[in-house]
Design a protein around this motif. Structure first.
Motif, PDB file in Angstrom:
ATOM      1  N   ASP A 149       0.832  -1.216   0.000  1.00 13.85           N
ATOM      2  CA  ASP A 149       0.000   0.000   0.000  1.00 13.85           C
ATOM      3  C   ASP A 149       0.861   1.259   0.000  1.00 13.85           C
ATOM      4  OD1 ASP A 149      -2.265  -1.552   0.025  1.00 13.85           O
ATOM      5  OD2 ASP A 149      -2.646  -1.338   2.173  1.00 13.85           O
ATOM      6  N   ALA A 150       2.047   1.167   0.613  1.00 13.91           N
ATOM      7  CA  ALA A 150       2.957   2.307   0.674  1.00 13.91           C
ATOM      8  C   ALA A 150       3.810   2.432  -0.584  1.00 13.91           C
ATOM      9  CB  ALA A 150       3.858   2.193   1.899  1.00 13.91           C
ATOM     10  N   GLY A 151       3.660   1.474  -1.513  1.00 15.03           N
ATOM     11  CA  GLY A 151       4.437   1.518  -2.740  1.00 15.03           C
ATOM     12  C   GLY A 151       5.852   1.014  -2.605  1.00 15.03           C
ATOM     13  N   ALA A 152       6.151   0.302  -1.519  1.00 20.46           N
ATOM     14  CA  ALA A 152       7.510  -0.174  -1.292  1.00 20.46           C
ATOM     15  C   ALA A 152       7.763  -1.561  -1.861  1.00 20.46           C
ATOM     16  CB  ALA A 152       7.809  -0.178   0.206  1.00 20.46           C
ATOM     17  N   VAL A 153       6.700  -2.355  -1.998  1.00 15.98           N
ATOM     18  CA  VAL A 153       6.816  -3.718  -2.517  1.00 15.98           C
ATOM     19  C   VAL A 153       5.898  -3.856  -3.726  1.00 15.98           C
ATOM     20  CG1 VAL A 153       6.398  -6.169  -2.001  1.00 15.98           C
ATOM     21  CG2 VAL A 153       7.427  -4.691  -0.270  1.00 15.98           C
ATOM     22  N   ARG A 154       6.360  -4.556  -4.729  1.00 19.13           N
ATOM     23  CA  ARG A 154       5.587  -4.704  -5.961  1.00 19.13           C
ATOM     24  C   ARG A 154       4.225  -5.334  -5.670  1.00 19.13           C
ATOM     25  NH1 ARG A 154       9.305  -8.781  -9.378  1.00 19.13           N
ATOM     26  NH2 ARG A 154       7.384  -9.122 -10.547  1.00 19.13           N
ATOM     27  N   PRO A 155       3.193  -4.911  -6.381  1.00 14.90           N
ATOM     28  CA  PRO A 155       1.835  -5.342  -6.057  1.00 14.90           C
ATOM     29  C   PRO A 155       1.473  -6.751  -6.513  1.00 14.90           C
ATOM     30  CG  PRO A 155       1.804  -3.848  -7.925  1.00 14.90           C
ATOM     31  CD  PRO A 155       3.223  -3.865  -7.415  1.00 14.90           C
ATOM     32  N   ASP A 156       2.307  -7.365  -7.368  1.00 16.99           N
ATOM     33  CA  ASP A 156       1.971  -8.689  -7.894  1.00 16.99           C
ATOM     34  C   ASP A 156       2.553  -9.817  -7.054  1.00 16.99           C
ATOM     35  OD1 ASP A 156       4.539  -7.944  -8.627  1.00 16.99           O
ATOM     36  OD2 ASP A 156       4.522  -9.122 -10.464  1.00 16.99           O
ATOM     37  N   ILE A 157       3.103  -9.481  -5.887  1.00 14.89           N
ATOM     38  CA  ILE A 157       3.673 -10.491  -4.986  1.00 14.89           C
ATOM     39  C   ILE A 157       2.667 -10.822  -3.895  1.00 14.89           C
ATOM     40  CG2 ILE A 157       5.445 -10.886  -3.218  1.00 14.89           C
ATOM     41  CD1 ILE A 157       6.581 -11.114  -5.948  1.00 14.89           C
ATOM     42  N   GLY A 158       2.457 -12.119  -3.682  1.00 13.32           N
ATOM     43  CA  GLY A 158       1.561 -12.540  -2.612  1.00 13.32           C
ATOM     44  C   GLY A 158       2.345 -13.188  -1.483  1.00 13.32           C
ATOM     45  N   LEU A 159       1.635 -13.533  -0.427  1.00 12.74           N
ATOM     46  CA  LEU A 159       2.292 -14.168   0.722  1.00 12.74           C
ATOM     47  C   LEU A 159       2.968 -15.487   0.345  1.00 12.74           C
ATOM     48  CD1 LEU A 159       2.938 -14.025   3.723  1.00 12.74           C
ATOM     49  CD2 LEU A 159       0.731 -15.104   4.189  1.00 12.74           C
ATOM     50  N   PRO A 160       2.373 -16.324  -0.510  1.00 12.39           N
ATOM     51  CA  PRO A 160       3.065 -17.571  -0.875  1.00 12.39           C
ATOM     52  C   PRO A 160       4.434 -17.324  -1.498  1.00 12.39           C
ATOM     53  CG  PRO A 160       0.755 -17.705  -1.504  1.00 12.39           C
ATOM     54  CD  PRO A 160       1.006 -16.284  -1.084  1.00 12.39           C
ATOM     55  N   GLU A 161       4.536 -16.283  -2.341  1.00 13.20           N
ATOM     56  CA  GLU A 161       5.831 -15.977  -2.953  1.00 13.20           C
ATOM     57  C   GLU A 161       6.832 -15.476  -1.905  1.00 13.20           C
ATOM     58  OE1 GLU A 161       2.859 -16.230  -5.982  1.00 13.20           O
ATOM     59  OE2 GLU A 161       2.915 -14.839  -4.285  1.00 13.20           O
TER      60      GLU A 161
END
Length: 202
Positions: A149-161
């Motif tokens: 949400d803060a734009g620090a981590v890419r949005p296409d990554i989920g918890l499993p990854e």
């Protein structure tokens, strides 16, 4: 709220007294330090010496070495889950996520050694840590969402990854144990892959 610890063995439904709880905590703290420094093959007597208690006190709380290893493992996961929870409200969500990731990897060698020892003893680690593992995944998921949400981590990554990367990075850290420079550079590569592209950042 965490229920009070209870005595092991016969009469194990009795809550532990305050002094017994303190002794149990001392034994766990000593065991974690000894296993981290010398490996899981170290004797239970050495753990007792480090804790400043008699060997009988250790066995009253942990009837077998496997029970002690299991308790150390669960306590470590409990602590990590609490640390992740504490970081959820951090002012910098990206820093909170990446620092927690690095902290988990930093403890990889001891964790993996304890896991291997428990598996060798025939203990199902997944079953033993199911509840604590769920809490840790929940807290890590919250850290991930806030960082995204803060734009620090890419949005296409989920918890499993993220969990898969944690496992891989932890194994890599164990492989290069003793070389902090290689470990830091390896983590930097992983973090570069997790960071949001400039057009996703705020």
């Amino acid at each position: 709220m965490t229920p009070p610890k209870r005595a092991s063995g016969p009469g194990g439904d009795r809550p532990l007294r305050a002094d017994a709880l303190r002794n149990r905590a001392r034994v766990l703290e000593a065991a974690e330090a000894v296993f981290a420094a010398h490996g899981t093959s170290v004797s239970t007597e050495e753990v007792a010496r480090r804790a400043g208690v008699g060997i009988g006190t250790v066995f009253r709380h942990f009837p077998t070495k496997e029970a002690l290893l299991e308790a150390v493992f669960v306590a470590r996961l409990d602590r990590l889950a609490a640390e992740a929870d504490a970081l959820i409200g951090a002012e910098d969500p990206g820093e909170a996520f990446f620092s927690f990731f690095a902290r988990v990897v930093g403890h990889a060698a001891t964790k993996n050694a304890v896991t291997a020892a428990l598996a060798e003893a025939g203990i199902d680690v997944r079953e033993t840590t199911a509840e604590t593992g769920r809490e840790l995944r929940r807290a890590l998921g919250a850290l991930l969402r806030r960082a995204q949400d803060a734009g620090a981590v890419r949005p296409d990554i989920g918890l499993p990854e993220v969990l898969a990367l944690l496992v891989g990075a932890s194994q890599a850290a164990e492989h290069v144990a003793g070389d902090d420079g290689v470990r830091a550079r390896t983590l930097a590569v992983v973090f570069d892959g997790l960071r949001a592209a400039p057009d996703h950042a705020e």
